[in-house]
Design an enzyme around this catalytic site. Structure first.
Site, PDB file in Angstrom:
ATOM      1  N   GLN A  81      -6.757  -0.919   2.741  1.00  0.00           N
ATOM      2  CA  GLN A  81      -6.099  -0.485   3.976  1.00  0.00           C
ATOM      3  C   GLN A  81      -6.768   0.734   4.599  1.00  0.00           C
ATOM      4  O   GLN A  81      -6.999   1.741   3.933  1.00  0.00           O
ATOM      5  CB  GLN A  81      -4.621  -0.165   3.737  1.00  0.00           C
TER       6      GLN A  81
ATOM      7  N   ASN B 188       8.610  -7.192   4.521  1.00  0.00           N
ATOM      8  CA  ASN B 188       8.667  -5.982   3.699  1.00  0.00           C
ATOM      9  C   ASN B 188       9.906  -5.153   4.030  1.00  0.00           C
ATOM     10  O   ASN B 188      10.288  -5.041   5.187  1.00  0.00           O
ATOM     11  CB  ASN B 188       7.375  -5.171   3.944  1.00  0.00           C
ATOM     12  N   GLY B 189      10.499  -4.612   2.976  1.00  0.00           N
ATOM     13  CA  GLY B 189      11.618  -3.681   3.138  1.00  0.00           C
ATOM     14  C   GLY B 189      12.722  -3.918   2.138  1.00  0.00           C
ATOM     15  O   GLY B 189      13.295  -5.013   2.101  1.00  0.00           O
TER      16      GLY B 189
ATOM     17  N   CYS C 183       2.498   3.596   9.675  1.00  0.00           N
ATOM     18  CA  CYS C 183       2.762   4.926   9.105  1.00  0.00           C
ATOM     19  C   CYS C 183       3.491   5.812  10.124  1.00  0.00           C
ATOM     20  O   CYS C 183       2.995   6.026  11.236  1.00  0.00           O
ATOM     21  CB  CYS C 183       1.454   5.584   8.661  1.00  0.00           C
TER      22      CYS C 183
ATOM     23  N   ARG D 208       8.835   0.719  -2.748  1.00  0.00           N
ATOM     24  CA  ARG D 208       9.514   1.688  -3.612  1.00  0.00           C
ATOM     25  C   ARG D 208      10.083   1.088  -4.887  1.00  0.00           C
ATOM     26  O   ARG D 208      10.176   1.764  -5.903  1.00  0.00           O
ATOM     27  CB  ARG D 208      10.607   2.406  -2.803  1.00  0.00           C
TER      28      ARG D 208
ATOM     29  N   PRO E 114       0.872  -1.183   0.000  1.00  0.00           N
ATOM     30  CA  PRO E 114       0.000   0.000   0.000  1.00  0.00           C
ATOM     31  C   PRO E 114       0.906   1.229   0.000  1.00  0.00           C
ATOM     32  O   PRO E 114       1.813   1.327   0.832  1.00  0.00           O
ATOM     33  CB  PRO E 114      -0.754  -0.117   1.334  1.00  0.00           C
ATOM     34  N   MET E 115       0.698   2.139  -0.941  1.00  0.00           N
ATOM     35  CA  MET E 115       1.515   3.363  -0.971  1.00  0.00           C
ATOM     36  C   MET E 115       0.627   4.548  -1.345  1.00  0.00           C
ATOM     37  O   MET E 115      -0.002   4.552  -2.415  1.00  0.00           O
ATOM     38  CB  MET E 115       2.665   3.240  -1.972  1.00  0.00           C
ATOM     39  N   ALA E 116       0.591   5.542  -0.448  1.00  0.00           N
ATOM     40  CA  ALA E 116      -0.253   6.725  -0.661  1.00  0.00           C
ATOM     41  C   ALA E 116       0.136   7.422  -1.962  1.00  0.00           C
ATOM     42  O   ALA E 116       1.325   7.624  -2.237  1.00  0.00           O
ATOM     43  CB  ALA E 116      -0.084   7.674   0.523  1.00  0.00           C
TER      44      ALA E 116
ATOM     45  N   LYS F 134      -0.576  -4.234   9.046  1.00  0.00           N
ATOM     46  CA  LYS F 134       0.791  -3.965   8.565  1.00  0.00           C
ATOM     47  C   LYS F 134       1.499  -3.185   9.651  1.00  0.00           C
ATOM     48  O   LYS F 134       1.059  -2.084  10.015  1.00  0.00           O
ATOM     49  CB  LYS F 134       0.742  -3.188   7.253  1.00  0.00           C
TER      50      LYS F 134
HETATM   51  C1  LIG Z   1       5.335   7.083  -1.233  1.00  0.00           C
HETATM   52  C2  LIG Z   1       5.048   6.046  -0.167  1.00  0.00           C
HETATM   53  C3  LIG Z   1       3.765   5.936   0.322  1.00  0.00           C
HETATM   54  C4  LIG Z   1       3.465   4.967   1.304  1.00  0.00           C
HETATM   55  N1  LIG Z   1       2.183   4.845   1.738  1.00  0.00           N
HETATM   56  C5  LIG Z   1       1.865   3.833   2.596  1.00  0.00           C
HETATM   57  C6  LIG Z   1       0.507   3.568   2.935  1.00  0.00           C
HETATM   58  O1  LIG Z   1      -0.426   4.232   2.462  1.00  0.00           O
HETATM   59  N2  LIG Z   1       0.263   2.555   3.813  1.00  0.00           N
HETATM   60  C7  LIG Z   1       1.279   1.778   4.338  1.00  0.00           C
HETATM   61  O2  LIG Z   1       1.001   0.859   5.113  1.00  0.00           O
HETATM   62  N3  LIG Z   1       2.554   1.998   4.008  1.00  0.00           N
HETATM   63  C8  LIG Z   1       2.871   2.979   3.128  1.00  0.00           C
HETATM   64  N4  LIG Z   1       4.160   3.141   2.737  1.00  0.00           N
HETATM   65  C9  LIG Z   1       5.193   2.182   3.205  1.00  0.00           C
HETATM   66  C10 LIG Z   1       5.344   1.019   2.219  1.00  0.00           C
HETATM   67  O3  LIG Z   1       4.153   0.275   2.123  1.00  0.00           O
HETATM   68  C11 LIG Z   1       6.507   0.089   2.635  1.00  0.00           C
HETATM   69  O4  LIG Z   1       6.221  -0.449   3.888  1.00  0.00           O
HETATM   70  C12 LIG Z   1       7.833   0.805   2.705  1.00  0.00           C
HETATM   71  O5  LIG Z   1       8.035   1.642   1.584  1.00  0.00           O
HETATM   72  C13 LIG Z   1       8.993  -0.196   2.794  1.00  0.00           C
HETATM   73  O6  LIG Z   1       9.024  -1.035   1.666  1.00  0.00           O
HETATM   74  P1  LIG Z   1      10.061  -0.776   0.445  1.00  0.00           P
HETATM   75  O7  LIG Z   1      11.431  -0.752   1.067  1.00  0.00           O
HETATM   76  O8  LIG Z   1       9.851  -1.926  -0.496  1.00  0.00           O
HETATM   77  O9  LIG Z   1       9.721   0.548  -0.138  1.00  0.00           O
HETATM   78  C14 LIG Z   1       4.489   4.115   1.794  1.00  0.00           C
HETATM   79  C15 LIG Z   1       5.784   4.249   1.292  1.00  0.00           C
HETATM   80  C16 LIG Z   1       6.062   5.188   0.322  1.00  0.00           C
HETATM   81  C17 LIG Z   1       7.481   5.284  -0.209  1.00  0.00           C
END
Ligand SMILES: Cc1cc2nc3c(=O)[nH]c(=O)nc-3n(C[C@H](O)[C@H](O)[C@H](O)COP(=O)(O)O)c2cc1C
Length: 308
Positions: A76, A204-205, A107, A229, A22-24, A145
């Site tokens: 979410q 995740n990460g 968050c 990302r 989930p990413m805003a 999450k």
């Molecule tokens: C631009 C952006 C928006 C995000 N929005 C959310 C969100 O709406 N809900 C959530 O649980 N995590 C959100 N995250 C966190 C990601 O879901 C994820 O946990 C975090 O980026 C780590 O994973 P990655 O290393 O693969 O990026 C967001 C991350 C980014 C970069």
């Protein structure tokens, strides 16, 4: 690496172990459809404000829109008040098409933390469990999450309590709130959580390559991995991670724009941001500058014209 093996959440079966985070302002309907076409087996909506849904805010409902091809889907929610959470879950379960709810407990944004929501719930175990139970009243499975607490024993305790409250799957972003999005992912703590609960854990990460998937799955014992990302501006990562031919970001961008139109989406700012993210992947700096300056649909079209 056995990403093709799949995994389950409650009765829901996923056909591989690669999940879109989930990413805003990123994980919207057109973007999810692109990621699914490239091989993501499960997607989540971006976080949706439970208070706004409870107040019947139209924009919040728009974030929850899906499509028959957009399955399986986790929706979410974020929030801290039990009453509004229950009301929001019931309203959404009655109007939108998705498979389960996910509660945001990771968050790190100050505005979310100040409400006692997002990662603030990591320290409010009782409230987090109440929220899970309230969401469950809507009759769908619930996942959460989380991030890690600085003390892994705390994380384990919270996750076990959530499992007891009825959670069907836990995604663990292997970093603390203080780490935000940088620093190493703590595989050892994720593994300890995986071992302590009987429900599936999604790790995740920092996943960008096939090697990252392999190492994360091996070191954490997780059922699946979640990609954030690495997918921004590049939905083809899901094909790439499975050794398949991936769509190029530039083609993905034009497909995104087509879907954006098709679904009648109207947020110009969002469209521009997504376009810039695709263009960043192909290093089109001059076009990016033109897109940034575009104030109208026509100007955006003009900026992209030479790429067609
Ligand atoms: C631009 C952006 C928006 C995000 N929005 C959310 C969100 O709406 N809900 C959530 O649980 N995590 C959100 N995250 C966190 C990601 O879901 C994820 O946990 C975090 O980026 C780590 O994973 P990655 O290393 O693969 O990026 C967001 C991350 C980014 C970069």
């Amino acid at each position: 690496m056995k990403t093709e093996k799949g995994f389950s959440i409650a009765d829901l079966k996923m056909n591989n172990r690669l999940v879109l985070a989930p990413m805003a302002a990123i994980s919207d309907l057109p973007f999810r459809l692109l990621c699914r076409k490239q091989g993501a087996s499960l997607c989540y909506t971006e976080m949706i404000n439970a208070e706004a849904v409870a107040r019947n805010n139209k924009s919040a409902f728009r974030l929850a829109e899906s499509h028959p091809d957009d399955q399986p889907l986790g929706l979410q929610l974020f929030g801290a008040r039990v009453e509004s959470m229950e009301a929001a879950a019931k309203k959404l379960a009655g109007t939108e098409k998705f498979d389960f709810f996910d509660l945001n407990m990771g968050c790190p944004d100050g505005r979310v933390l100040r409400q006692g929501a997002g990662a603030a719930l990591l320290r409010r175990e009782t409230r987090a469990c109440e929220l899970v139970k309230a969401i469950k009243e809507a009759g769908k499975p619930v996942t959460v999450k989380v991030r890690l607490n600085p003390n892994v024993l705390n994380s384990i305790r919270v996750c076990k309590a959530l499992e007891k409250a009825g959670v069907d799957c836990i995604t663990v972003h292997g970093r603390t709130v203080k780490q935000k999005y940088s620093g190493p992912v703590d595989f050892v703590s994720i593994k300890r959580i995986t071992k302590a609960v009987s429900i599936p854990v999604i790790a995740n990460g920092n996943i960008r390559s096939r090697k990252d998937v392999k190492i994360t799955l091996e070191k954490t014992g997780a059922a699946a991995v979640m990609i954030g990302r690495g997918a921004i501006g590049n939905p083809g990562i899901f094909a790439d991670l499975q050794g398949h031919l991936a769509i190029k970001p530039i083609n993905a961008m034009f497909n995104y724009l087509k879907l954006f139109e098709e679904f009648g989406m109207d947020k110009f700012g969002r469209k521009k941001t997504q376009v810039i993210r695709f263009l960043t992947k192909v290093k089109k700096q001059q076009v990016i500058e033109l897109v940034q300056k575009a104030g109208t649909e026509e100007e955006l079209e003009q900026a992209l014209a030479e790429l067609k």
